[in-house]
Scaffold this motif. Structure first.
Motif, PDB file in Angstrom:
ATOM      1  N   TYR A 144      -6.311  -2.743  -4.241  1.00  0.00           N
ATOM      2  CA  TYR A 144      -6.116  -4.079  -3.657  1.00  0.00           C
ATOM      3  C   TYR A 144      -7.469  -4.575  -3.155  1.00  0.00           C
ATOM      4  O   TYR A 144      -8.321  -3.787  -2.713  1.00  0.00           O
ATOM      5  CB  TYR A 144      -5.110  -4.034  -2.512  1.00  0.00           C
ATOM      6  N   ASP A 187      -2.552   4.258  -4.784  1.00  0.00           N
ATOM      7  CA  ASP A 187      -3.782   4.388  -5.568  1.00  0.00           C
ATOM      8  C   ASP A 187      -4.306   3.051  -6.085  1.00  0.00           C
ATOM      9  O   ASP A 187      -5.298   3.020  -6.810  1.00  0.00           O
ATOM     10  CB  ASP A 187      -3.543   5.307  -6.772  1.00  0.00           C
ATOM     11  N   LYS A 188      -3.688   1.958  -5.710  1.00  0.00           N
ATOM     12  CA  LYS A 188      -4.038   0.668  -6.298  1.00  0.00           C
ATOM     13  C   LYS A 188      -5.250   0.052  -5.598  1.00  0.00           C
ATOM     14  O   LYS A 188      -5.343   0.074  -4.362  1.00  0.00           O
ATOM     15  CB  LYS A 188      -2.864  -0.296  -6.219  1.00  0.00           C
ATOM     16  N   ARG A 203       0.829  -1.205   0.000  1.00  0.00           N
ATOM     17  CA  ARG A 203       0.000   0.000   0.000  1.00  0.00           C
ATOM     18  C   ARG A 203       0.864   1.255   0.000  1.00  0.00           C
ATOM     19  O   ARG A 203       0.550   2.239  -0.688  1.00  0.00           O
ATOM     20  CB  ARG A 203      -0.939  -0.022   1.208  1.00  0.00           C
ATOM     21  N   ALA A 209       3.789   1.570  -1.307  1.00  0.00           N
ATOM     22  CA  ALA A 209       4.416   1.697  -2.623  1.00  0.00           C
ATOM     23  C   ALA A 209       3.399   2.013  -3.716  1.00  0.00           C
ATOM     24  O   ALA A 209       3.755   2.579  -4.759  1.00  0.00           O
ATOM     25  CB  ALA A 209       5.172   0.419  -2.967  1.00  0.00           C
ATOM     26  N   ASN A 210       2.130   1.650  -3.481  1.00  0.00           N
ATOM     27  CA  ASN A 210       1.088   1.833  -4.500  1.00  0.00           C
ATOM     28  C   ASN A 210      -0.177   2.408  -3.851  1.00  0.00           C
ATOM     29  O   ASN A 210      -1.177   1.698  -3.689  1.00  0.00           O
ATOM     30  CB  ASN A 210       0.763   0.490  -5.163  1.00  0.00           C
ATOM     31  N   ASP A 250      -3.875  -8.630  -6.318  1.00  0.00           N
ATOM     32  CA  ASP A 250      -3.053  -7.484  -6.695  1.00  0.00           C
ATOM     33  C   ASP A 250      -3.778  -6.646  -7.738  1.00  0.00           C
ATOM     34  O   ASP A 250      -3.508  -6.727  -8.936  1.00  0.00           O
ATOM     35  CB  ASP A 250      -1.715  -7.987  -7.248  1.00  0.00           C
ATOM     36  N   GLY A 251      -4.736  -5.829  -7.283  1.00  0.00           N
ATOM     37  CA  GLY A 251      -5.459  -4.956  -8.190  1.00  0.00           C
ATOM     38  C   GLY A 251      -6.777  -5.544  -8.653  1.00  0.00           C
ATOM     39  O   GLY A 251      -7.135  -6.680  -8.335  1.00  0.00           O
ATOM     40  N   HIS A 289      -5.848  10.141  -2.692  1.00  0.00           N
ATOM     41  CA  HIS A 289      -5.635   8.973  -3.548  1.00  0.00           C
ATOM     42  C   HIS A 289      -6.999   8.413  -3.961  1.00  0.00           C
ATOM     43  O   HIS A 289      -7.771   7.948  -3.120  1.00  0.00           O
ATOM     44  CB  HIS A 289      -4.812   7.914  -2.817  1.00  0.00           C
TER      45      HIS A 289
END
Length: 282
Positions: free
Chosen positions: A105, A102-103, A97, A99-100, A134-135, A264
């Motif tokens: 999960y 806006d993803k 989270r 590192a990403n 993952d997404g 985000h």
């Protein structure tokens, strides 16, 4: 051999045909096509245990947001949970989270641990086993990304928001969002009302100062005056700007919500089988 059977035994053929037809009707009632529900169901019959996809937001504190559908009884719920995974799984999720941010999960309870959403609200289900993905994509009516973690234990800490869609209540004329969070984290998710509608999930840089930590933990509603719910757009209606909102619609309780930076936008969709027909197909 077919000819004699048809002419000598018409009663047998009719009985077999009627029996087969009755069997097909019963199968159709038990397994309606995707996106449809038996009109004779009173709700309880159709709200059978199943698999429920949930988006994951938060860093230090995990929140799970159910992926609702207007077209299937067991998914006609908007629900937000505060939860946690096992220590190792939480550590991996927090790293991803960070590192990403806006993803989207997400996780889904596994096939051998199905439940109804009222089971969660009633306290009959306080934990379940899930697969973390993952997404997520709207493709194919909703498709999780690659598996990140399998057979992960999920513990429910609190049911923050839980409501079945009420098809007798009109859609709000102006946008309404739920505000919820914990500690130094806060999130927004759109109040979903009637088909056609959308699901939108955002993480704020910090909780608004106008509210106490207890209010945000409990979840509250913010109205956005001057922002109509219809017609739908194909992207989040909340952009990088400052909005004048109303706490629970109260004109005497205005709140300036600053979304100009650090927000985000994790998920926006009119698809994912939410509506009977996606007004924004890819």
């Amino acid at each position: 051999m077919i000819g004699p059977l048809v002419f000598r035994k018409p009663a047998i053929m009719i009985a077999v045909t009627v029996t087969m037809f009755s069997g097909l009707v019963e199968m159709a009632k038990a397994h309606p096509p995707m996106g449809e529900m038996s009109h004779t169901s009173n709700g309880a019959e159709a709200d059978a245990p199943g698999n429920h996809g949930m988006f994951m937001v938060g860093s230090e504190t995990l929140f799970l947001l159910h992926m609702p559908m207007f077209t299937q009884e067991k998914h006609m719920y908007q629900m937000v949970l505060r939860a946690h995974l096992t220590d190792d799984a939480m550590a991996q999720y927090r790293k991803l989270r960070a590192a990403n941010p806006d993803k989207p999960y997400n996780l889904i309870n596994v096939d051998d641990d199905k439940f109804t959403l009222p089971d969660i609200k009633s306290g009959r289900v306080t934990s379940f086993t899930a697969t973390v993905y993952d997404g997520y994509s709207n493709a194919g009516g909703g498709t999780p990304g690659p598996v990140l973690l399998d057979n992960v234990a999920v513990e429910i800490e609190d049911v923050v928001i839980f409501r079945h869609f009420n098809f007798g209540i009109d859609q709000p004329a102006e946008l309404v969002y739920y505000l919820f969070g914990y500690g130094d984290e806060a999130h927004l998710t759109h109040y979903i009302a009637r088909d056609p509608d959308f699901q939108n999930i955002l993480t704020l840089p910090s909780p608004p100062d106008e509210f106490s930590q207890t209010q945000i933990e409990a979840g509250l509603e913010l109205d956005f005056p001057g922002m109509p719910t219809q017609p739908l757009g194909c992207s989040s209606p909340l952009q990088a700007k400052v909005y004048d909102t109303l706490f629970q619609g109260r004109e005497d309780a205005p709140v300036r919500l600053d979304l100009s930076q650090g927000v985000h936008d994790i998920w926006y969709s009119t698809g994912n089988l939410l509506n009977a027909k996606d007004p924004c197909p890819e």
